[in-house]
Design an enzyme around this catalytic site. Structure first.
Site, PDB file in Angstrom:
ATOM      1  CG  ASP A   1      98.231 -41.627  69.401  1.00  0.00           C
ATOM      2  OD1 ASP A   1      98.730 -41.025  70.364  1.00  0.00           O
ATOM      3  OD2 ASP A   1      97.090 -41.390  68.965  1.00  0.00           O
TER       4      ASP A   1
ATOM      5  CB  CYS B   1      91.337 -28.950  71.464  1.00  0.00           C
ATOM      6  SG  CYS B   1      91.784 -29.778  69.925  1.00  0.00           S
TER       7      CYS B   1
END
Length: 375
Positions: free
Chosen positions: A151, A231
């Protein structure tokens, strides 16, 4: 008839060294604690139109780096020239107590922290283990061109993991495995070794829309499409500014990330618990109260989030998030006293969110109602 030809025809074919190496890599991965290892090629051509539309619709919100990287995210061989295969891994992270997670989510005076962030920063744990796996591959095959990712670069990790057979991409955009659910981290090793590839996973969401139905802010705007602007994970972690006023009441007590689309996914009844001690909750983050966490000093935050993913939000973002949750909490003397004591907080971002929270509990408070102008 040539006798030697007859002998050659009946002898077993020589072992494929790359196939044998691929099998070894999976065994080594298991020894290192990964729940699954798969291998795929670098062809993500089919992903480019979806990525392009997602960026064009502005669903990346304030994450400008995603637009800057453009299509490189779908072209692993551009990110790391010479890459022909990607070794993908999964590592389970869910600590014990899924029922406790739902109970905490439904305790409005309690703080809900995403399960992945309760313990040690996964980047550190996963990267160290991936590097050990890469070293073993180097020792067996000779120095290979390659790179480890956790990531940390423009990588379409879920698409790669899907192609490597580690799961399918669900309607919540998370990777899901039929035997492990979705409570796991992903990591990759880019390699120049032309290893045999695995078969992609079959998609098994069917007609289920549980994740869309349960999303608190409606961020899953359509199957497989998440608008980061709405979100909670983006708003509480990546977002460095004010949280939109209209979304604040919808956030409830979620102060760092959001797990709803996983907690209520039917496939997560098969979710596996982690065996990693590093992912066990620290500092009672799985059960702490909002007031307790809000009152952490800067020094306490620094000490208690050392080696934690929560550092990414920063002290200001952490208190901003907690202020919103306090605005959504039951009106109690403790909550009111805490907010009142910080109405003039020296940090302007925190101050504005505290004033909003105070207003939520005391609609007649007229001396501190300038929050809407700054959000």
């Amino acid at each position: 008839m040539n006798p030697s030809a007859h002998v050659n025809a009946t002898q077993p074919a020589p072992a494929d060294p790359l196939r044998a190496l691929a099998a070894q890599i999976k065994d080594w991965g298991s020894e290192l604690g990964f729940s699954a290892v798969g291998i795929t090629d670098v062809d993500l051509t089919d992903e480019e139109p979806h990525l392009k539309r997602w960026l064009e619709r502005g669903f990346h919100a304030g994450m400008d780096y995603m637009a800057r990287h453009g299509m490189k995210r779908a072209r692993p061989d551009e990110l790391e020239p010479g890459t022909v295969r990607v070794i993908c891994v999964r590592l389970n992270y869910l600590p014990e107590g899924k029922a406790d997670a739902i109970a905490q989510l439904r305790t409005p005076e309690g703080a809900y922290v995403s399960r992945y962030a309760l313990g040690r920063d996964y980047h550190k744990v996963l990267r160290a283990r991936l590097r050990r796996l890469a070293r073993r591959v180097n020792e067996a095959a000779g120095p290979m061109g390659g790179r480890v990712f956790v990531d940390s670069a423009p990588v379409l990790e879920r698409a790669l993991a899907r192609n490597a057979g580690l799961g399918w991409i669900g309607k919540n955009a998370n990777l899901i495995d039929r035997h492990h659910g979705s409570w796991f981290f992903l990591g990759e090793i880019f390699t120049t070794l032309p290893l045999p590839v695995d078969r992609p996973s079959q998609h098994l969401c069917g007609r289920c829309t549980a994740c869309l139905d349960v999303c608190p802010t409606g961020a899953i705007v359509a199957p497989y499409q998440v608008d980061a602007n709405r979100c909670i994970s983006y708003l509480t972690i990546e977002n460095k500014g004010a949280i939109p006023v209209a979304l604040r009441p919808l956030m409830g007590n979620r102060v760092y990330g959001c797990d709803d689309c996983q907690l209520f996914c039917p496939w997560n009844k098969f979710g596996r618990l982690t065996e990693e001690a590093d992912f066990a909750p620290r500092h009672s983050l799985d059960s702490a109260s909002l007031v307790t966490l809000f009152l952490w000093t800067a020094d306490e935050f620094d000490a208690r989030t050392r080696g934690s993913a929560i550092r990414r939000a920063g002290y200001t973002g952490w208190r901003r998030n907690l202020a919103v949750a306090l605005g959504n909490a039951p009106t109690t003397p403790t909550v009111l006293d805490t907010l009142k004591a910080h109405l003039d907080d020296p940090d302007p971002l925190v101050r504005e969110h505290v004033q909003w929270a105070w207003h939520q509990h005391n609609k007649d408070a007229s001396s501190h109602t300038d929050f809407a102008d700054s959000a």
